[in-house]
Design a protein around this motif. Structure first.
Motif, mmCIF file in Angstrom:
data_model
loop_
_atom_site.group_PDB
_atom_site.id
_atom_site.type_symbol
_atom_site.label_atom_id
_atom_site.label_comp_id
_atom_site.label_asym_id
_atom_site.label_seq_id
_atom_site.Cartn_x
_atom_site.Cartn_y
_atom_site.Cartn_z
ATOM 1 N N LEU A 32 -19.681 -4.695 -4.293
ATOM 2 C CA LEU A 32 -19.345 -5.052 -5.672
ATOM 3 C C LEU A 32 -20.150 -6.248 -6.150
ATOM 4 N N THR A 33 -20.486 -7.137 -5.240
ATOM 5 C CA THR A 33 -21.332 -8.272 -5.599
ATOM 6 C C THR A 33 -22.693 -7.769 -6.064
ATOM 7 N N TRP A 34 -23.228 -6.784 -5.345
ATOM 8 C CA TRP A 34 -24.502 -6.185 -5.734
ATOM 9 C C TRP A 34 -24.405 -5.555 -7.124
ATOM 10 N N VAL A 35 -23.372 -4.777 -7.354
ATOM 11 C CA VAL A 35 -23.205 -4.098 -8.651
ATOM 12 C C VAL A 35 -23.117 -5.128 -9.771
ATOM 13 N N ARG A 36 -22.310 -6.148 -9.559
ATOM 14 C CA ARG A 36 -22.134 -7.164 -10.605
ATOM 15 C C ARG A 36 -23.456 -7.856 -10.933
ATOM 16 N N LYS A 37 -24.193 -8.240 -9.886
ATOM 17 C CA LYS A 37 -25.439 -8.978 -10.087
ATOM 18 C C LYS A 37 -26.534 -8.082 -10.665
ATOM 19 N N GLU A 38 -26.762 -6.930 -10.045
ATOM 20 C CA GLU A 38 -27.855 -6.050 -10.453
ATOM 21 C C GLU A 38 -27.669 -5.473 -11.848
ATOM 22 N N LEU A 39 -26.434 -5.144 -12.182
ATOM 23 C CA LEU A 39 -26.177 -4.520 -13.481
ATOM 24 C C LEU A 39 -25.731 -5.522 -14.539
ATOM 25 N N GLU A 40 -25.630 -6.788 -14.141
ATOM 26 C CA GLU A 40 -25.228 -7.857 -15.055
ATOM 27 C C GLU A 40 -23.941 -7.495 -15.795
ATOM 28 N N LEU A 41 -22.885 -7.221 -15.013
ATOM 29 C CA LEU A 41 -21.604 -6.817 -15.579
ATOM 30 C C LEU A 41 -20.895 -7.991 -16.236
ATOM 31 N N THR A 42 -20.187 -7.689 -17.313
ATOM 32 C CA THR A 42 -19.300 -8.682 -17.908
ATOM 33 C C THR A 42 -18.086 -8.823 -16.997
ATOM 34 N N ASP A 43 -17.296 -9.855 -17.216
ATOM 35 C CA ASP A 43 -16.080 -10.033 -16.418
ATOM 36 C C ASP A 43 -15.141 -8.845 -16.590
ATOM 37 N N GLU A 44 -15.038 -8.342 -17.808
ATOM 38 C CA GLU A 44 -14.168 -7.185 -18.078
ATOM 39 C C GLU A 44 -14.673 -5.939 -17.339
ATOM 40 N N GLN A 45 -15.977 -5.695 -17.383
ATOM 41 C CA GLN A 45 -16.545 -4.546 -16.666
ATOM 42 C C GLN A 45 -16.332 -4.696 -15.161
ATOM 43 N N PHE A 46 -16.573 -5.900 -14.652
ATOM 44 C CA PHE A 46 -16.427 -6.123 -13.226
ATOM 45 C C PHE A 46 -14.986 -5.890 -12.779
ATOM 46 N N ALA A 47 -14.028 -6.315 -13.581
ATOM 47 C CA ALA A 47 -12.616 -6.090 -13.245
ATOM 48 C C ALA A 47 -12.310 -4.592 -13.193
ATOM 49 N N LYS A 48 -12.819 -3.845 -14.165
ATOM 50 C CA LYS A 48 -12.583 -2.393 -14.183
ATOM 51 C C LYS A 48 -13.260 -1.712 -12.997
ATOM 52 N N VAL A 49 -14.518 -2.078 -12.721
ATOM 53 C CA VAL A 49 -15.254 -1.499 -11.585
ATOM 54 C C VAL A 49 -14.549 -1.840 -10.275
ATOM 55 N N SER A 50 -14.085 -3.065 -10.139
ATOM 56 C CA SER A 50 -13.377 -3.483 -8.924
ATOM 57 C C SER A 50 -12.104 -2.677 -8.728
ATOM 58 N N ASN A 51 -11.359 -2.476 -9.815
ATOM 59 C CA ASN A 51 -10.123 -1.686 -9.720
ATOM 60 C C ASN A 51 -10.410 -0.240 -9.336
ATOM 61 N N LEU A 52 -11.441 0.346 -9.930
ATOM 62 C CA LEU A 52 -11.818 1.720 -9.578
ATOM 63 C C LEU A 52 -12.230 1.812 -8.113
ATOM 64 N N HIS A 53 -13.006 0.844 -7.687
ATOM 65 C CA HIS A 53 -13.494 0.838 -6.304
ATOM 66 C C HIS A 53 -12.334 0.684 -5.318
ATOM 67 N N SER A 54 -11.421 -0.223 -5.613
ATOM 68 C CA SER A 54 -10.263 -0.434 -4.734
ATOM 69 C C SER A 54 -9.376 0.800 -4.678
ATOM 70 N N ALA A 55 -9.222 1.459 -5.807
ATOM 71 C CA ALA A 55 -8.396 2.670 -5.840
ATOM 72 C C ALA A 55 -9.053 3.820 -5.076
ATOM 73 N N TYR A 56 -10.379 3.892 -5.115
ATOM 74 C CA TYR A 56 -11.103 4.976 -4.455
ATOM 75 C C TYR A 56 -11.243 4.762 -2.941
ATOM 76 N N ARG A 57 -11.221 3.527 -2.514
ATOM 77 C CA ARG A 57 -11.491 3.207 -1.116
ATOM 78 C C ARG A 57 -10.619 3.974 -0.116
ATOM 79 N N PRO A 58 -9.297 4.081 -0.297
ATOM 80 C CA PRO A 58 -8.509 4.847 0.692
ATOM 81 C C PRO A 58 -8.931 6.317 0.762
ATOM 82 N N LYS A 59 -9.238 6.912 -0.379
ATOM 83 C CA LYS A 59 -9.696 8.301 -0.390
ATOM 84 C C LYS A 59 -11.042 8.413 0.329
ATOM 85 N N CYS A 60 -11.923 7.459 0.094
ATOM 86 C CA CYS A 60 -13.231 7.444 0.740
ATOM 87 C C CYS A 60 -13.080 7.326 2.252
ATOM 88 N N MET A 61 -12.223 6.448 2.695
ATOM 89 C CA MET A 61 -12.011 6.263 4.128
ATOM 90 C C MET A 61 -11.463 7.538 4.760
#
Length: 156
Positions: free
Chosen positions: A41-70
């Motif tokens: 997520l640090t990479w995504v935030r830095k490379e894509l220059e996410l706003t705080d709002e975008q980063f919060a949404k991306v983080s929530n999506l990523h956290s929700a997807y992680r158990p399914k991914c595992m």
């Protein structure tokens, strides 16, 4: 002299066992820390220059997807092991091996679909430029193009 060699061998063996036991525990701990800190997520935030709002949404999506991914990773790994074991054991096509090949393909397809859904959901919270860059970077992994690129071993 012989007694000293036996003592030295036992000491070396005990040291090796202790080393590998501690190494194994440290590796398990570091895997957990990496998953909790989510460095991707640090990479995504830095490379894509996410706003705080975008980063919060991306983080929530990523956290929700992680158990399914595992869980998908666990299933893919089990299918790999089963397929590999049967391929070596049978040394010829068998009904069991054919079934394992089909099962592997189904699980791999389910994994790709889940990952693509996650990538598209994530891209939806980004602006057009960010989404294009994100998908261009991530889709080859989701589609598993690494084994079918034009420079693979068949074209050599």
């Amino acid at each position: 002299m012989r007694k000293g060699a036996v003592i030295l061998a036992i000491a070396l063996l005990a040291g090796a066992v202790a080393f590998y036991t501690m190494r194994s525990r440290k590796m398990d701990e570091s895997r957990g820390l990496l998953m909790d800190s989510m460095p991707e997520l640090t990479w995504v935030r830095k490379e894509l220059e996410l706003t705080d709002e975008q980063f919060a949404k991306v983080s929530n999506l990523h956290s929700a997807y992680r158990p399914k991914c595992m869980e998908m990773c666990r299933r893919v790994s089990a299918a790999h092991e089963k397929l590999g074991g049967l391929a070596i054991k049978d040394r010829k096509m068998s009904a069991e091996l054919e079934a394992a090949i089909r099962e592997h393909a189904v699980i791999h397809g389910e994994c790709q679909q889940a990952m693509l859904n996650h990538l598209y959901e994530t891209a939806a919270v980004l602006d057009e430029k960010q989404a294009n860059r994100y998908l261009k970077t991530m889709l080859p992994y989701a589609l598993d193009f690494t084994s079918s690129e034009s420079e693979n071993f068949h074209s050599r």
